[in-house]
Structures are given as structure tokens and as C-alpha cells.
Design an enzyme around this catalytic site. Structure first.
Site, PDB file in Angstrom:
ATOM      1  CB  SER A 107      -2.375  10.728  -2.628  1.00 30.68           C
ATOM      2  OG  SER A 107      -2.915  10.743  -1.349  1.00 30.68           O
ATOM      3  CG  HIS A 112      -2.152  15.733  -1.460  1.00 31.23           C
ATOM      4  ND1 HIS A 112      -0.945  15.173  -1.095  1.00 31.23           N
ATOM      5  CD2 HIS A 112      -3.027  14.712  -1.530  1.00 31.23           C
ATOM      6  CE1 HIS A 112      -1.097  13.873  -0.950  1.00 31.23           C
ATOM      7  NE2 HIS A 112      -2.348  13.567  -1.206  1.00 31.23           N
TER       8      HIS A 112
END
Ligand SMILES: *[C@@H]1O[C@H](CO)[C@@H](O)[C@H](O)[C@H]1NC(C)=O
Ligand SMILES: *[C@@H]1O[C@H](CO)[C@@H](O)[C@H](O)[C@H]1NC(C)=O
Ligand SMILES: *[C@@H]1O[C@H](CO)[C@@H](O)[C@H](O)[C@H]1NC(C)=O
Ligand SMILES: *[C@@H]1O[C@H](CO)[C@@H](O)[C@H](O)[C@H]1NC(C)=O
Ligand SMILES: *[C@@H]1O[C@H](CO)[C@@H](O)[C@H](O)[C@H]1NC(C)=O
Length: 510
Positions: free
Chosen positions: A264, A469
Site C-alpha cells: 500500500s 487490500h
């Protein structure tokens, strides 16, 4: 390039001396550490309790289904979307017209629950968790050029290593937004990437970004000031990352070739670093980007609701809190409360910023890990970083530095618009790992990034539709679905042409 940073070390082998400090360290730093540690501990405890209950009550599922993002066949009805946007606008307008405190009145107050979970890891730091599993762990303190005091953790060699000399093969793991070094060890030795890489023969370093649980100190700035929190991923890429990389090289020798694995925001800062301080393309060996975030056009996260307000910086900082983006942030509470309300769920507290912003995947989520996850996450981020991401969404397709508005940009950058990160300058071999159901790193954005890389290794798409994610960190099958491939690509280095830089030579005096 010369080492500009002041570097000093506090090697704390966790089995002995947590809590003792060398006496040449200025007293106020010692105080700050000590005071912050107890504050953080209390904070984490209370958060762990309330959030565990929240999950037990299944609110997580409700948010997810409300947002409709986990079920690819089912999207939010358009009229519902419009209604959310309208309500959010009303909410913001209303607050704009009055005092900012309105936000705290509208959003429900935090409710405390009792937590019966006795897992000791809940209250442990990253090095303690590592030590708990029989590994040696180290903590290193690094001061950046601009004075932030970072703690970097390390697993120097594998658990049953016969030699106490750490391997040459080196990997630096960098967590994402709201994360910390704990992200990589939470699932334990069988499933945590830090352990898997250690057992694969790597010297594993775990970074912590300025402002998170382990890096909440500065040489001169008080942590409660805006000056401390006045940073985005840009400053992290310009100061934290170089300081950590230089430090590792200083420790291991300047011929060491570091593999970089980011998740990320840990990938955003890599791209920002490599495109601006280009000498690091030669310093590192390769980059591995899990859930890469650079372009942000294809965003499902509720963070997109903030994008339209990203022009009004002053105002956003006011409503979100100018300094730290707090987990108890009232706007976030509003978003999550609303998520429940609009679907006619009972009013509950849905407040973990990480899950609200990043979503989750019921199928791959190991509920047993929840108490420990919630006690370590969110680990802290600056509001300005969130605003920077909101700007990226607003300026779809431009991966650029922070936008201060025309006047501010003129002052900061000498022109009206912020400079874009020149991605074409990235020459490091890089592999991207994407997932179809990623709320923050959409397929098309990752592909767009991939085609711009000068030295691409691979664009791997996780072969599971629901993969999300944060599944890159904690999914039940993360090892099979992601890490095996990652280790394979890491190991392939010697034979593949894109690793020509692998021959050790000192490139640093450029
Ligand atoms: C830390 O706490 C001690 C005792 O409460 C106090 O004397 C000291 O001033 C504090 N230090 C800082 C930097 O806040
Ligand atoms: C996904 O949506 C479809 C169609 O609305 C529905 O039939 C299915 O049960 C949903 N699946 C899950 C896992 O919620
Ligand atoms: C390390 O050694 C212990 C005991 O000797 C053993 O139980 C354990 O499985 C070993 N761990 C690894 C990762 O080899
Ligand atoms: C915040 O950072 C910007 C950009 O570096 C700088 O221009 C500004 O003066 C800083 N503000 C404070 C209060 O530190
Ligand atoms: C879930 O996490 C627990 C606690 O770490 C672990 O014992 C268990 O094996 C995990 N389950 C799966 C399916 O990975």
C-alpha cells in the site's frame, strides 16, 4: 551521495533490556519515549476492547455489504450512492456553517466494551511478538535528516540459525497507511511474511513510518504540534526511506543490495523515492509492490468521499483534525455510522479506520487474528497524508506532490501546480502484485503503473476474485496466493537479466 543523516543506534535485544535507556541520550527524548509508551499502551488497550466487540457483532460484514464491494456481482444502487453523497455534503455544509465541534456531536461517542481475550500478543510490541516465537529481534533507532526519530525492527537470522551472523540477502519490509512493523508478524511464524522471509534465508528489516506507534518522536518538535504532523507520504519518501536504507547499508556494508517489499503506502513511497532521488535505483536490488498505490482513478474505498473536498485544505484539516488522523476521528465515525444506518442496521460503532477505508474479505479473513490486529492497527498516520491521497483521487491519473493551492504551490514549488513524480526515471526492477477486489489499488491503475516501468519484473494478479487490500498481509491463504510467488521472484534474481545490477558495486558516490 553523502550520508547527511545523523544516525544513532539503540540495539535492544528484547529478551533483556526493554525500558532501560543509555544515559547519553538527552533526557527529554527519554521522557518522550517513556511517556509515549505508556500513553500508547493505554490507548491500544482501550481500542482493542471496543473494537473487538464491534467485530463480534458483525458490523464489519454490514459495512462491507453496504458498500457492496465484496460481492462483485452486486454494486450499490445508484440512488443510494447519490443519497450518501448528498447526506455527506449536508453534513459538511452544516458543520461549515457552525463550529467544528458539531462533528463530535453528530457522531456517536466511543463506547467501551469488555474484552475477555487473554492472548498476550494483544499488548505486545513487534519485537516482543517476534521474541515470543523464538526469534531474535532487534530495534534500531534512526534519526532522519529532518529530525524524526524512527524505530526499525529486525529479525537478523532464522529461528534455528547455527550462526549468529545475519545473511547477506537482505529485505526491507515497509507497511502501508495506518500500519506498522507489526503488520508483517501478526499472523505468526507459519503465515507472517517477515518469518517466511527469515526462514527463506533473509536478513529481515521492518520499517516504521514517522508518526506511527514506534516512531512517535522528534528531536525538537513536540508530537502534539502541527509541525510534527505536517507531512505526507512525500516527506516519508524523501527522508524516512533514505534514512532507513542508508542505515541498513551503514550497518551491513555499502555493497549490500537491499530488496524492498512494500504494501500500500509502502509502495507509494518507493515510487516517489525512486523517481526523485534516482540514485536509489542503483542502491536497491529490486522492488516488490503489494497492492501498489500510485495512480488513483479506480477507487472503491470511502476515502473517495473526501476527494471533492480536497481543494479546501484548511477546511479538511479542520474537520479531520489537523495533526494525527485519529482512529476515533469523527468524520470516520460518521462514515461508518452512516453505513449502518442507511441499511437499517441497528446503530453500532463501526470505527476501525483501516477496515472502513480498505474493506475486507470475509472468506480470507481469519477471525482468530482479530483481537491482535485490532490492538495493533491503526498505528497512526497524519491527516495530511490522507488529504494527499484524497487529492490523488480528485486529480485522477496524476501522481503528484501535495497540492497547496495556486498560491501555496507557487511558494512551495515555484509554479501553480504541484510537480508530478517522474515515473519514467524509475529504473529499479519492480514486480507488482495486484488483486481484483482491491478498494485502493484498482486493476486499471496498477496496469497503468506497470506499463510505465522501465524494468518490470512481473505483474502478478492474485488468482482469487475476493482478495482485498489488506489480504496481502493477513489472508488465510496469503502464503499460497502471494508469498510463494514473491519468494520465487526474489530468489530468481541471480539468473534473470533484469537483475544485472546484482553484481555488488558501490554506486553511492553519485
Ligand atoms: C514525562 O512524564 C514525567 C512524569 O509525569 C514528567 O515529569 C515529564 O515532564 C514528562 N516528559 C515529557 C517530555 O512530557
Ligand atoms: C452476491 O450477490 C448476488 C446477487 O445479488 C447474490 O445472489 C449472492 O448471494 C451474493 N453473494 C454473497 C457472498 O453475498
Ligand atoms: C527450531 O527448533 C525447535 C526445537 O529444536 C523446533 O521445534 C522447531 O520446529 C524449529 N523451527 C524451525 C523453524 O526450524
Ligand atoms: C508545513 O510544511 C510546508 C511544506 O513543507 C511548509 O511550507 C509549512 O511552513 C509547514 N508548516 C508548519 C506549521 O510547519
Ligand atoms: C487463524 O489464526 C490462528 C491464530 O494465529 C491460527 O492458530 C489459525 O491456524 C489460523 N487459521 C487459519 C485457517 O489460518
Amino acid at each position: 551521495m553523502k550520508l547527511l543523516i545523523i544516525v544513532f543506534t539503540l540495539i535492544v535485544l528484547t529478551q533483556c533490556c526493554e525500558g532501560r535507556y543509555v544515559d547519553w541520550l538527552p533526557r527529554n527524548i527519554v521522557d518522550t519515549f517513556t511517556n509515549k509508551t505508556s500513553q500508547i499502551t493505554n490507548y491500544v488497550r482501550s481500542k482493542g476492547r471496543s473494537l473487538k466487540q464491534f467485530y463480534v457483532e458483525n458490523v464489519r460484514n454490514k459495512i462491507t455489504s453496504y458498500l457492496g464491494m465484496n460481492n462483485l456481482t452486486e454494486t450499490i444502487p445508484t440512488d443510494n450512492q447519490a443519497r450518501i453523497k448528498r447526506k455527506f455534503k449536508d453534513y459538511v455544509d452544516e458543520a461549515q456553517a457552525s463550529d467544528q465541534k458539531v462533528f463530535d456531536v453528530i457522531a456517536p461517542e466511543k463506547i467501551e466494551y469488555n474484552c475477555n481475550n487473554n492472548d498476550p500478543s494483544i499488548h505486545m510490541t513487534t519485537p516482543q511478538m517476534i521474541a515470543l516465537h523464538g526469534y531474535v529481534s532487534e530495534s534500531h533507532t534512526i534519526v532522519t535528516e529532518d529530525g524524526y526519530i524512527l524505530t526499525v525492527h529486525r529479525i537478523p537470522y532464522k529461528r534455528n540459525a547455527t550462526s549468529r551472523v545475519s545473511p547477506r540477502k537482505t529485505v526491507l519490509l515497509h507497511h502501508g497507511l495506518l500500519g506498522s512493523s507489526a503488520d508483517w508478524v501478526i499472523p505468526g511464524p507459519e503465515k507472517g511474511l517477515a518469518y517466511i522471509l527469515s526462514e527463506a534465508g533473509y536478513d529481515v528489516w521492518l520499517a516504521n513510518v514517522r508518526g506511527n506507534t514506534y516512531s512517535r518522536a522528534h528531536m525538537t518538535l513536540n508530537i502534539d504540534t502541527f509541525a510534527f504532523w505536517n507531512f505526507t507520504f512525500h516527506e516519508v519518501s524523501q527522508y524516512d526511506l533514505p534514512a532507513v536504507i542508508d542505515y541498513i547499508m551503514d550497518t551491513k556494508g555499502w555493497d549490500v543490495k537491499i530488496n524492498y517489499v512494500g504494501h500500500s503506502m509502502g509502495t507509494t513511497i518507493l515510487f516517489a523515492l525512486l523517481s526523485t532521488k534516482t540514485q536509489y535505483n542503483k542502491v536497491l536490488r529490486a522492488g516488490f509492490a503489494l497492492a501498489p498505490v500510485a495512480f488513483m482513478t479506480d477507487i472503491k474505498s470511502p476515502i473517495r468521499l473526501l476527494a471533492k473536498y480536497s481543494d479546501n485544505l484548511e477546511y479538511l484539516l479542520k474537520i479531520l483534525g489537523a495533526n494525527e488522523f485519529l482512529p476515533q476521528n469523527s468524520v470516520l465515525r460518521w462514515l461508518s455510522k452512516h453505513a449502518c444506518e442507511i441499511n437499517h442496521y441497528e446503530e453500532v460503532i463501526c470505527e476501525n479506520s483501516l477496515f472502513v477505508l480498505c474493506g475486507h474479505d470475509a472468506q480470507q479473513f481469519n477471525r482468530s487474528l482479530l483481537p491482535i490486529i485490532l490492538s495493533h492497527v491503526p498505528a497512526g498516520a497524519s491527516t495530511k497524508t490522507l488529504v494527499h491521497y484524497a487529492q490523488e483521487i480528485k486529480n485522477a491519473g496524476r501522481f503528484q506532490q501535495f497540492d497547496y493551492g495556486a498560491e501555496g504551490n507557487l511558494r512551495e514549488y515555484g509554479k501553480l501546480t504541484p510537480p508530478e513524480y517522474p515515473l519514467h526515471k524509475i529504473t529499479l526492477p519492480i514486480a507488482l502484485f495486484g488483486a481484483e477486489n482491491d478498494w485502493l489499488a484498482g486493476d486499471s491503475d496498477v496496469t497503468n503503473l506497470y506499463v510505465q516501468l522501465a524494468n518490470p519484473i512481473d505483474h502478478y494478479i492474485v488468482p482469487l476474485k475476493e482478495f482485498n487490500h489488506i489480504d496481502f498481509l493477513w489472508a488465510i491463504d496469503a502464503r499460497k496466493l502471494v508469498y510463494d510467488k514473491l519468494v520465487q521472484l526474489l530468489e530468481e534474481g541471480v539468473s534473470k537479466s533484469y537483475f544485472v545490477n546484482d553484481i555488488s558495486h558501490n554506486d553511492l558516490n553519485v
